[in-house]
Design an enzyme around this catalytic site. Sequence first.
Site, short mmCIF file in Angstrom:
data_model
loop_
_atom_site.label_atom_id
_atom_site.label_comp_id
_atom_site.label_asym_id
_atom_site.label_seq_id
_atom_site.Cartn_x
_atom_site.Cartn_y
_atom_site.Cartn_z
N GLU A 20 19.14 38.87 48.73
CA GLU A 20 18.88 39.68 49.93
C GLU A 20 19.82 39.40 51.09
O GLU A 20 19.83 40.15 52.06
CB GLU A 20 17.43 39.50 50.41
CG GLU A 20 16.39 39.98 49.43
CD GLU A 20 15.66 38.80 48.80
OE1 GLU A 20 16.32 38.04 48.05
OE2 GLU A 20 14.47 38.67 49.06
N VAL A 21 20.58 38.32 51.05
CA VAL A 21 21.58 38.09 52.11
C VAL A 21 22.70 39.11 52.07
O VAL A 21 23.53 39.15 52.97
CB VAL A 21 22.21 36.68 52.04
CG1 VAL A 21 21.25 35.65 52.58
CG2 VAL A 21 22.64 36.34 50.64
#
Lengths: 218, 218, 242, 242
Positions: free
Chosen positions: B48-49
């Site tokens: 998700e980064v």
Amino acid sequence: MAYTGRELIAARCARFFKDGDFVNLGIGVPLMCTNYLPEGVDLWLEAEVGIVGSGATPHYTEWDVDVADAGAQPTSVIKGGSIVPHDKSFGFIRGGHIDACVLGTLQVDQEGNIANWMIPGKVAPGMGGAMDLCAGVNRVIVATEHCDKKGASKILKKCTLPLTGANCVTDIVTERCYFIVKEKHLVLKELAEGYTVDDIRACTEAEFIVDGEIGMMR
Amino acid sequence: MAYTGRELIAARCARFFKDGDFVNLGIGVPLMCTNYLPEGVDLWLEAEVGIVGSGATPHYTEWDVDVADAGAQPTSVIKGGSIVPHDKSFGFIRGGHIDACVLGTLQVDQEGNIANWMIPGKVAPGMGGAMDLCAGVNRVIVATEHCDKKGASKILKKCTLPLTGANCVTDIVTERCYFIVKEKHLVLKELAEGYTVDDIRACTEAEFIVDGEIGMMR
Amino acid sequence: MKNKIYTLEQVLAKIHDGQRILFSDRHGQLAADEIIEGMLQKGVKDITAIAITSGQPGMGLGRLIEEKRVKRVETTHIGLNPATSQQMFAGEIEVEFIPQGTFAERIRAGGYGLGGILTPTGVGTIVEKGKEILHLRGKDYLLEMPIRADIALLRASKADKAGNLYFRKTNLLCQDYMAMAADLVIVEVEELVEIGELDPEQIHVPAPIVDMLYIRQGEKRPMHLNWQRMIEKIKSKEAEKR
Amino acid sequence: MKNKIYTLEQVLAKIHDGQRILFSDRHGQLAADEIIEGMLQKGVKDITAIAITSGQPGMGLGRLIEEKRVKRVETTHIGLNPATSQQMFAGEIEVEFIPQGTFAERIRAGGYGLGGILTPTGVGTIVEKGKEILHLRGKDYLLEMPIRADIALLRASKADKAGNLYFRKTNLLCQDYMAMAADLVIVEVEELVEIGELDPEQIHVPAPIVDMLYIRQGEKRPMHLNWQRMIEKIKSKEAEKR
């Protein structure tokens, strides 16, 4: 040298800006502003295709097919400029990051309404990014000839064409005078050389007041 | 070799995927799936980064301080992977672009609810990206040990902890069996070696039905 | 690894009458021209076209409109393509005008799984017609709905064989968010490169979002038709001066 | 051209008690560490911190929380900083938990002038408490409000003298949209370059959005504290094996 006509409009508008302002200038007279910037004033010009720092149109031998402006015309990016995603370029506009925009118009009125995107049944090119500018930019400057080709005032009590933006215009600059819009009425701030307050009353449908000194437009 | 325990869970989950799937795997057992992928199945792992195509953790001599995963641990990007803006990585999740996610859990229930982000008054690390995964991914696979450390079923009639997602779980894989969630009830599809339907009834609070052949979990 | 490179015929087999299609087109530039030519040949019709503008005469989406293959356009501007206006005033094509920032946000919302967005743009204008207005924190906002399509038809500067896309300079425009908002993403590629050749930070649309790559057979980056015309004008003016 | 390079003192003069501040911090990494150190020295307190996570012990935002300078956190995760949990359970700090995708969209909405966004995330959970639910096209969505702040406190890999920012690899994270959502954008810069050195396509935050650059005095890209600890552990394990 005293400017007149479209040059005067552009020169007056140019004086609204301070160094480093982030601005959006419509095609035509608005974009002419950049020719009249005071010494030491550099602007960041936004083009809605995603350019921050639009530059001059290059000579045709240097056109890059991958660098076009919102009108699909060849353009350039200044040194220090950038290319951002399209949705972000409207984030700048709607989010209040643009210090000022200068728009031409068909009609503008004393309530700060502007109508410049269609004439029902006749011309309907679409609003493009104009409605976003009206809704999102803090200072919306209208740069327009005072009257249309038939001599009728473009500065009205109430726009009759479909609006581009409601209660958004802050400044109106014509070749004859400069008004500010103040809570639904106009205030005459400056006159072009050769014009009197009565001259302006005679050619302006909108109501306006005089509040304080009237300056000379330049 | 027959897998058991956590290995069996990971190996079974790995068989859900087909070549080229875009998936999000939670830490722990979910991420272990990648060790059991069938020949010819390559996945795009989302972190998700903003990483599309997360790779293995490099040797510490090759850590790049500018490449960290969502847990601020050193990671890498596979060849062909990319780094996208953070809001876009959640666009993938919420927009249904992720084919499947695999999540661990505290509780899951027969209505497809999942609760894995807090125990009121005790542990509240925050939901991070888990609620987005539950809300946006079409196939939400829960990979969990069948019972908690005290031997109580983690597969309930109704979750008692605050939910991470409502009516979102599609598959439940434990070391004992594999259920699918079908309109608010569970269907037993496979049994691990050595387990009977009655064994599962005895250790499962949730109600489930048997519908058709029961396969062997592997 | 999955093959994503297809022939024109394979691509055209996915494009049907009546579909909603997102076009990368900006005033006829940036369009998937060879695929559009194929659509004309195949006879695809009754398209709903979603595009920032409606093309120019003889360019991009403009060609499909001139040939009356489009029944509806959702766009911000039609000013450079007279055919669109003519058909609109004749009642032959339906046009929904969308403010440009709203156009971007609605398609992005469609691709990013948002149920809608609230924007101040268009409040007090005819754009607000039929839309819910929410008054929040002293200001009015229009509730604008997501836009999605069956197909996104894009034009990439580079793609690698996995399907990662890169759009050079102002060619990016709407293409990153359009790729997110369609069931099928078809890309006409100017230059195909090996996996690993694109910098991970340079990729605008990651591979798993892309379904089909079609590699341009003609010139990779031809001069735009309207720029060719401009150059001819400039040259003839220069010749007059001499 | 406007000078945007300031000293630590000039930067700290803009940071006051009680402000809302967006922190670039990810579990203590990517933080404007030297400015945060300055805030501690200056005694800034009663901050509302908006950050994807609440730091780690001795790292980034974590330090301000450990020193009780933060009265409220709006975040997605506090699991790596025990001080936050302890203060939360003791009623000393207010924590608003926000799903991570919603966190991104709310800050983006704040910076992009949207009045709010509709998201399916959190429907049926305690996140929906107190929020309006809209039922559209057969699905429920939460109406989530924009987030803005007085200051965005960022950490850039590179900046040019005009203020253009570049964030290397996963250092981008929330920093592009945070820069849009604050009245004042303050950036701790690892490497200052000349105007023109950054590729126009590589710039994540354009110059006119940025107000103040502070150039790091210490090491440009130090190894993260938690990674240092990990490396020590690995080395001692390796030593044991020998």
